[in-house]
Write a protein that holds these residues in place. Structure first.
Motif, PDB file in Angstrom:
ATOM      1  N   UNK A 154      47.477  36.386  26.700  1.00 57.80           N
ATOM      2  CA  UNK A 154      47.459  34.790  27.146  1.00 57.80           C
ATOM      3  C   UNK A 154      48.693  34.449  26.715  1.00 57.80           C
ATOM      4  N   UNK A 155      49.225  33.446  27.551  1.00 56.64           N
ATOM      5  CA  UNK A 155      50.526  32.569  27.115  1.00 56.64           C
ATOM      6  C   UNK A 155      50.142  31.451  26.237  1.00 56.64           C
ATOM      7  N   UNK A 156      51.018  31.475  25.053  1.00 57.09           N
ATOM      8  CA  UNK A 156      51.089  30.646  24.329  1.00 57.09           C
ATOM      9  C   UNK A 156      51.795  29.302  24.607  1.00 57.09           C
ATOM     10  N   UNK A 157      51.642  28.284  23.829  1.00 57.09           N
ATOM     11  CA  UNK A 157      52.179  26.943  24.099  1.00 57.09           C
ATOM     12  C   UNK A 157      53.759  26.863  24.342  1.00 57.09           C
ATOM     13  N   UNK A 158      54.215  27.950  23.442  1.00 52.91           N
ATOM     14  CA  UNK A 158      55.736  28.250  23.540  1.00 52.91           C
ATOM     15  C   UNK A 158      56.269  29.143  24.781  1.00 52.91           C
ATOM     16  N   UNK A 159      54.989  29.607  25.648  1.00 52.12           N
ATOM     17  CA  UNK A 159      55.841  30.325  26.675  1.00 52.12           C
ATOM     18  C   UNK A 159      55.598  31.730  26.443  1.00 52.12           C
ATOM     19  N   UNK A 160      55.483  32.327  25.168  1.00 54.99           N
ATOM     20  CA  UNK A 160      55.433  33.602  24.861  1.00 54.99           C
ATOM     21  C   UNK A 160      54.108  34.355  25.295  1.00 54.99           C
ATOM     22  N   UNK A 161      53.828  35.494  25.847  1.00 51.78           N
ATOM     23  CA  UNK A 161      52.427  36.081  25.867  1.00 51.78           C
ATOM     24  C   UNK A 161      52.271  36.913  24.731  1.00 51.78           C
ATOM     25  N   UNK A 162      51.004  36.856  24.318  1.00 52.73           N
ATOM     26  CA  UNK A 162      50.348  37.500  23.288  1.00 52.73           C
ATOM     27  C   UNK A 162      49.235  38.035  23.488  1.00 52.73           C
ATOM     28  N   UNK A 163      48.674  39.110  22.719  1.00 56.20           N
ATOM     29  CA  UNK A 163      47.143  39.532  22.886  1.00 56.20           C
ATOM     30  C   UNK A 163      46.330  38.836  22.158  1.00 56.20           C
ATOM     31  N   UNK A 164      45.158  38.402  22.699  1.00 50.93           N
ATOM     32  CA  UNK A 164      43.929  37.717  22.224  1.00 50.93           C
ATOM     33  C   UNK A 164      43.010  38.874  22.121  1.00 50.93           C
ATOM     34  N   UNK A 165      42.217  39.124  21.329  1.00 48.44           N
ATOM     35  CA  UNK A 165      41.240  40.211  21.096  1.00 48.44           C
ATOM     36  C   UNK A 165      39.760  39.475  21.441  1.00 48.44           C
ATOM     37  N   UNK A 166      39.146  40.314  22.302  1.00 46.08           N
ATOM     38  CA  UNK A 166      37.784  39.961  22.671  1.00 46.08           C
ATOM     39  C   UNK A 166      37.008  41.238  22.467  1.00 46.08           C
ATOM     40  N   UNK A 167      35.612  41.064  22.302  1.00 46.40           N
ATOM     41  CA  UNK A 167      34.760  41.932  21.850  1.00 46.40           C
ATOM     42  C   UNK A 167      33.522  42.009  23.065  1.00 46.40           C
ATOM     43  N   UNK A 168      33.309  42.890  23.870  1.00 43.65           N
ATOM     44  CA  UNK A 168      32.316  42.689  25.147  1.00 43.65           C
ATOM     45  C   UNK A 168      31.492  44.179  25.087  1.00 43.65           C
ATOM     46  N   UNK A 169      30.485  44.018  25.820  1.00 44.71           N
ATOM     47  CA  UNK A 169      29.635  45.275  25.854  1.00 44.71           C
ATOM     48  C   UNK A 169      30.405  46.270  26.749  1.00 44.71           C
ATOM     49  N   UNK A 170      30.111  47.552  26.218  1.00 48.55           N
ATOM     50  CA  UNK A 170      31.033  48.554  27.029  1.00 48.55           C
ATOM     51  C   UNK A 170      30.728  48.380  28.509  1.00 48.55           C
ATOM     52  N   UNK A 171      29.561  48.178  28.996  1.00 47.89           N
ATOM     53  CA  UNK A 171      29.532  47.997  30.497  1.00 47.89           C
ATOM     54  C   UNK A 171      30.221  46.961  31.242  1.00 47.89           C
ATOM     55  N   UNK A 172      30.521  45.880  30.428  1.00 49.46           N
ATOM     56  CA  UNK A 172      31.411  44.739  30.850  1.00 49.46           C
ATOM     57  C   UNK A 172      32.876  45.177  30.520  1.00 49.46           C
ATOM     58  N   UNK A 173      33.440  46.139  30.012  1.00 49.92           N
ATOM     59  CA  UNK A 173      34.761  46.569  29.961  1.00 49.92           C
ATOM     60  C   UNK A 173      35.438  47.030  30.958  1.00 49.92           C
ATOM     61  N   UNK A 174      36.423  46.356  31.694  1.00 47.80           N
ATOM     62  CA  UNK A 174      37.101  46.970  33.025  1.00 47.80           C
ATOM     63  C   UNK A 174      38.266  46.002  33.187  1.00 47.80           C
ATOM     64  N   UNK A 175      39.073  46.748  33.485  1.00 50.23           N
ATOM     65  CA  UNK A 175      40.395  45.972  34.053  1.00 50.23           C
ATOM     66  C   UNK A 175      40.200  44.868  34.872  1.00 50.23           C
ATOM     67  N   UNK A 176      41.075  43.797  35.011  1.00 48.84           N
ATOM     68  CA  UNK A 176      40.724  42.507  35.636  1.00 48.84           C
ATOM     69  C   UNK A 176      40.403  42.781  37.144  1.00 48.84           C
ATOM     70  N   UNK A 177      41.200  43.702  37.581  1.00 51.15           N
ATOM     71  CA  UNK A 177      41.342  43.914  39.317  1.00 51.15           C
ATOM     72  C   UNK A 177      40.532  45.100  39.625  1.00 51.15           C
ATOM     73  N   UNK A 178      39.443  45.475  38.737  1.00 52.21           N
ATOM     74  CA  UNK A 178      38.265  46.372  39.032  1.00 52.21           C
ATOM     75  C   UNK A 178      37.321  45.813  40.094  1.00 52.21           C
ATOM     76  N   UNK A 179      36.807  46.447  40.954  1.00 53.56           N
ATOM     77  CA  UNK A 179      35.449  45.970  41.783  1.00 53.56           C
ATOM     78  C   UNK A 179      34.443  45.896  40.893  1.00 53.56           C
TER      79      UNK A 179
END
Length: 179
Positions: A154-179
């Motif tokens: 995610x891009x912060x207010x200062x314009x720097x990218x950093x990781x924001x951590x999420x928890x999801x069920x295994x069946x929803x874990x997929x790269x954003x460009x997966x079908x």
């Protein structure tokens, strides 16, 4: 020596090729962490586009990087896992012993509860980079088997990218460009 406009364009093109061609290409893969039934850490890898991820590296973020031959520093992995052939399916690899065809090439040390660790995924010959995640074993205590903790840039207010951590069920874990 004076360069013509065509010569300047050639220099710019070569410089661009050098700058963009030096390093691994990104791959459509995602790395996260889950736990097994006993609460032990498990790496979760999904490589849905290329299926070329064949190496995982585990780093202890508390260790000091070592000097390298170029005058910089290099962080050395504390464990390396390899598989003979990548897969486009979600793979679960227990940190302590490997699994799903992934074998630790090194002895995997015991993880310390509050130490930060990084897992990176690589394609053959490090020609592609599939992503990474950072965690502490304490971060994983809140997870139940079947839940995956992963970072999203995610891009912060200062314009720097950093990781924001999420928890999801295994069946929803997929790269954003997966079908």
């Amino acid at each position: 020596m004076r360069l013509t406009p065509t010569g300047l364009a050639a220099v710019a093109l070569c410089a661009t090729a050098v700058l963009t061609g030096c390093g691994p290409s990104p791959a459509a893969a995602k790395v996260g962490m889950t736990v097994d039934d006993s609460g032990s850490p498990v790496i979760v890898l999904e490589d849905c586009k290329e299926g070329d991820m064949v190496e995982l590296q585990l780093f202890d973020e508390s260790l000091t990087p070592q000097p390298n031959s170029t005058g910089g520093t290099t962080s050395l992995p504390i464990a390396v896992y390899t598989v003979s052939k990548g897969s486009k399916t979600v793979q679960q690899i227990p940190v302590t012993r490997g699994g799903a065809g992934w074998e630790p090439v090194t002895v995997v040390p015991e993880l310390r509860p509050s130490t930060s660790y990084k897992v990176r995924s690589w394609g053959k010959g490090h020609k592609s980079f599939g992503g990474q995640t950072i965690f502490t074993p304490n971060d994983l205590k809140a997870l139940k088997p079947g839940e995956v903790r992963y970072g999203v840039q995610v891009k912060t207010a200062s314009g720097v990218y950093q990781d924001e951590y999420h928890v999801a069920p295994l069946d929803e874990f997929a790269p954003s460009d997966c079908d």
